[in-house]
Write an enzyme that holds these catalytic residues in place. Structure first.
Site, PDB file in Angstrom:
ATOM      1  N   CYS A   1       0.835  -1.197   0.000  1.00  0.00           N
ATOM      2  CA  CYS A   1       0.000   0.000   0.000  1.00  0.00           C
ATOM      3  C   CYS A   1       0.877   1.257   0.000  1.00  0.00           C
ATOM      4  O   CYS A   1       2.100   1.183   0.106  1.00  0.00           O
ATOM      5  CB  CYS A   1      -0.911   0.007   1.223  1.00  0.00           C
ATOM      6  SG  CYS A   1      -0.024   0.157   2.797  1.00  0.00           S
TER       7      CYS A   1
ATOM      8  N   CYS B   1       3.209   1.674   2.996  1.00  0.00           N
ATOM      9  CA  CYS B   1       4.372   0.782   2.944  1.00  0.00           C
ATOM     10  C   CYS B   1       5.400   1.286   1.928  1.00  0.00           C
ATOM     11  O   CYS B   1       6.602   1.266   2.194  1.00  0.00           O
ATOM     12  CB  CYS B   1       3.937  -0.632   2.578  1.00  0.00           C
ATOM     13  SG  CYS B   1       2.767  -1.355   3.745  1.00  0.00           S
TER      14      CYS B   1
END
Length: 81
Positions: free
Chosen positions: A10, A13
């Site tokens: 995501c 991250c």
């Protein structure tokens, strides 16, 4: 130093991986960065919420995005071990 960013891939991250890479480069740390998205591998570390930072096999943070200052402190701590 092996640094792993655990997460689904995501935006949090991805941004965390970029921040860690920038800070490690700024600190002149010799490192290898790996993004781990495989949920079985993440669970093997006992991490239940991501993103997480793992340095040399040790989970340093999980479930939050640390500030750049916190990342720097984590890398300094790991380098001194």
């Amino acid at each position: 130093m092996k640094i792993e960013i655990l997460g689904s891939g995501c935006k949090k991250c991805t941004n965390l991986a970029a921040d860690v890479e920038q800070i490690a480069n700024d600190m002149s740390v010799n490192f290898e960065l790996e993004k781990v998205t495989d949920m079985d591998a993440i669970l093997d570390y006992g991490v239940m919420s991501t993103p997480a930072i793992v340095v040399d096999g040790v989970v340093m943070t999980a479930g939050k995005v640390p500030t750049k200052h916190e990342i720097e402190q984590l890398l300094k701590q790991a380098a001194s071990c």
